[in-house]
Design an enzyme around this catalytic site. Sequence first.
Site, PDB file in Angstrom:
ATOM      1  CG  HIS A 143      -3.078  -2.616  -4.061  1.00  0.00           C
ATOM      2  ND1 HIS A 143      -2.400  -1.710  -4.835  1.00  0.00           N
ATOM      3  CD2 HIS A 143      -4.350  -2.587  -4.511  1.00  0.00           C
ATOM      4  CE1 HIS A 143      -3.202  -1.191  -5.725  1.00  0.00           C
ATOM      5  NE2 HIS A 143      -4.404  -1.700  -5.555  1.00  0.00           N
ATOM      6  CG  HIS A 188       3.521   4.669  -9.042  1.00  0.00           C
ATOM      7  ND1 HIS A 188       2.527   4.811  -9.992  1.00  0.00           N
ATOM      8  CD2 HIS A 188       2.975   3.914  -8.049  1.00  0.00           C
ATOM      9  CE1 HIS A 188       1.442   4.166  -9.589  1.00  0.00           C
ATOM     10  NE2 HIS A 188       1.677   3.625  -8.408  1.00  0.00           N
ATOM     11  CG  PHE A 189       5.016   6.447  -3.585  1.00  0.00           C
ATOM     12  CD1 PHE A 189       5.337   7.536  -2.826  1.00  0.00           C
ATOM     13  CD2 PHE A 189       5.856   5.339  -3.546  1.00  0.00           C
ATOM     14  CE1 PHE A 189       6.470   7.560  -2.059  1.00  0.00           C
ATOM     15  CE2 PHE A 189       7.004   5.346  -2.778  1.00  0.00           C
ATOM     16  CZ  PHE A 189       7.315   6.462  -2.033  1.00  0.00           C
ATOM     17  CG  HIS A 190       6.482  11.622  -4.243  1.00  0.00           C
ATOM     18  ND1 HIS A 190       7.265  10.544  -3.931  1.00  0.00           N
ATOM     19  CD2 HIS A 190       6.496  12.420  -3.146  1.00  0.00           C
ATOM     20  CE1 HIS A 190       7.755  10.692  -2.711  1.00  0.00           C
ATOM     21  NE2 HIS A 190       7.306  11.828  -2.198  1.00  0.00           N
ATOM     22  NE  ARG A 228      10.648   2.320  -2.416  1.00  0.00           N
ATOM     23  CZ  ARG A 228       9.406   1.917  -2.124  1.00  0.00           C
ATOM     24  NH1 ARG A 228       8.892   0.849  -2.737  1.00  0.00           N
ATOM     25  NH2 ARG A 228       8.684   2.534  -1.223  1.00  0.00           N
ATOM     26  NE  ARG A 229      10.892   2.329   1.695  1.00  0.00           N
ATOM     27  CZ  ARG A 229       9.967   1.478   2.116  1.00  0.00           C
ATOM     28  NH1 ARG A 229      10.221   0.201   2.130  1.00  0.00           N
ATOM     29  NH2 ARG A 229       8.814   1.902   2.558  1.00  0.00           N
ATOM     30  CE1 TYR A 265      -6.655   2.172  -6.876  1.00  0.00           C
ATOM     31  CE2 TYR A 265      -6.527  -0.044  -5.978  1.00  0.00           C
ATOM     32  CZ  TYR A 265      -6.235   0.865  -6.986  1.00  0.00           C
ATOM     33  OH  TYR A 265      -5.541   0.469  -8.091  1.00  0.00           O
TER      34      TYR A 265
END
Length: 555
Positions: A233, A384-386, A447-448, A237
Site C-alpha cells: 500500500h 483505479h490504478f491507471h 482483472r488479470r 504513496y
Amino acid sequence: MTTTPATPPPAGIAGISAVHRLTSAYLIVALLALLGANVPGLLQALDHAGLDLYPAAQPVLRSYYQGLTVHGVLNVLVWTTFFICGFLTFVTVYALRTPLASLRLAWATFWLMVVGLVLAAWPILTNEASVLFTFYPPLKAHPAFYLGLTLVVVGTWFVTANLALTYRRWRRSHPTERTPIAAFGSLVTFAMWTLASVGVAVEMLALLIPWSLGLVAEIDPLLARTLFWLTGHPIVYFWLLPAYVSWYAMVPRLAGGQLFSAPMARAAFILFLLLSTPLGLHHQFTDPGIWEQWKLLHAFLTFVVFFPSLLTFFNVVASLESGARARGGTGWVAWTRRLPWGDPALTAQVLAMILFAFGGIGGLVNASYNVNLIVHNTAWIVGHFHLTVGTAVTLSFMGITYWLVPLLSGRQLFSRRLALAQAWTWFVGMAVFSETLHRLGLLGMPRRTAMSLAPYVLPEWRGPLLLVGIGGVVLFVSGVLYFLNLGLTLVASRQPAAVEVPLAEYGDAEDHSPAFLDRFRPWLVAAVALVLVAYGPTLIHLLGTLSPVVGRRVW
Ligand code: HAS
Ligand code: CU
C-alpha cells in the site's frame, strides 16, 4: 503579497554536474522501462478487444501472464523507482543548494540497483517468473527474481541515507531556517518509504528467498501477502509523493504563480509520513484468517489518509489560480483559461491532476469495507490504478521530463506541440480506458484475465471491452509520441536549452510554518508506533496460525 527571492542560478552548488549525470543515469533506466512496458500494454488492451496477438509475440512473450508481469514490473516497480531516485536526489540538492553528501555512495547505489534490475529481469524475460508484480505465493518464481528486487529495495535505502546526510549537512549551516518544501517533501518521501519497505524486505529475506532456493519446502501465503501489503500500500504513496513535490514546489512556478500555503503543504507531507503505512489490510478485506476488527481499523485509517490529498487538492488549485490571476484570469472558473496551456510541462501535470480527482474518489469506494466486496479483483481496480499510478504519477513524471530532459541534455525540447499532443492523448486515452474498466468491474469482469481466451465473456462486456482496446491504442500512440519527442530532442534538437529548475516561491515573504511542521524525528517515531499498533497483533496472530503450502508454477 511579498515574495521570496527568485531561485538563484545553480552555479553555486559544488558537484552539480555530477548530480546531473547521476540523475540522467536514473532517468535513462526509468525511460527504457517505460518504453519496454508500452508494447505488452498494447497487447493486453488488444486482448481485451478480442485480439489474441500473443501467438505472434512468441518467443519473446510466451503468454498473457508473462506480458502482464513485464508490463506491471517495468511500470510500477522500475519506471517509478528509478525516476524517483534520480528526480528526488536532483530536487533535494537544488532545493537545499548543498552538495550531495556522497557521490561515491550515490553511484554505488545506482549500480547496485541496476544489478538488481538485471537479476530480476532475466527470469522474467525467460518466463521463469511470470508471477505478476505482486508475486503472491504459492506462485513460485526463480530465486534471481526475488534477489534482484531485494537489491533494488536495498538500493533505495542507500538513497535515503545519502539524502539524510545531505540534509544534516545543510541543517548544520542553516540551524533556524525552514527546510525548503521541495527538499522537505523529498526527504519525507524517502523516510516514509524506508519504514514502509521493511515489510517486503522481511517477506523476501525470511520467506520468499529461502523458499525459492529450496532451503525450505513450504510457505505461508497469508503471512507473505500481509507482509507484501504492509509495503504494497505505502508504495503507492512512494510513487505519488514525488508528483506532489512537483505539484507543490514547481507547478505553481510553471503556472506563473506561487505556492498558496507552505505550512499546509508540510502538514500534508507529515500526514503521509504518519499514515501511509498502517492501512495495507484494505487490500486484504477478502482474505480469510485476519480479524475483522483490524480490517475495519485499516478501513478507517484509509479514510484518514484521504485527507492530505484533499489538502493537496485545495492548495494546488489555489496555487494554479494565483498563476492564472497573475496572468489576467478572472471569474470563478474562467481563470483556468489563463493558465499557460501552451507549456507541456504544466499541461501534462494539470491533466494528471484532473484524472487523479476521479481516481481518488474511486479509492474511497475501494476502501469501504462492504463495497470493496463488489469491486475487489475486478477490472474496476485496474481502472483505479491507471488513473492513479498510470496518470497522476506517470503523466506528471512525463510533464517533469519536459523541462528536466532539456535541462540535463542542454538541448531544447524538440517539439512543444508534439508534447502537448502527447499529454492530451494520454488524458483522453486514459479517460476512456479507465472509465470503461471501472464499468466493466461493476459488471463483474475479473482483472488479470486474458479476456480473448475466456469462455465466459458476457454479452454486455463486449462493447466496453472494445472501448478498452481503443483506449489502449490511444495510450500506445501517446507513448510513441512521447519517446519520439525525447529521442529527437537528444539527436535532432539543435537549439541550446535555457531551462532552470522551476522552484516556486511561497505566497508569503517567509515560510511561517510552525517549527513542529519542520521536524522529522518525532513524526517518524509516531509513524513506527502506528505501524506496530496496526500490524503487530495481526502478524503475531498469523505466526500462530501458519498453514504452509508448496510452491506452484502455473504458467
Ligand atoms: Fe489505490 C488498490 C484505496 C490512492 C494505486 N491502488 C490500488 C492498486 C493500486 C493503487 C496499484 O482501499 C491495486 C493493487 C493491486 O494490484 O491489487 N487508493 C485508495 C485510496 C486512495 C488511493 C483511498 N492508489 C492511490 C494512489 C495510487 C494507488 C495515489 C498510486 C499512485 N486502492 C485503494 C484500495 C485498494 C486500492 C482500498 C484495494 C482495492 C482492492 O480491493 O484490491 C487515496 O489516497 C486517494 C486520494 C486522492 C484524492 C484526489 C486528490 C486530487 C488532487 C488533484 C487536485 C487538482 C485538480 C486540478 C483536480 C482525494 C490532489 C484542477 C484543475 C484545474 C484546471 C484548476
Ligand atoms: Cu492501498
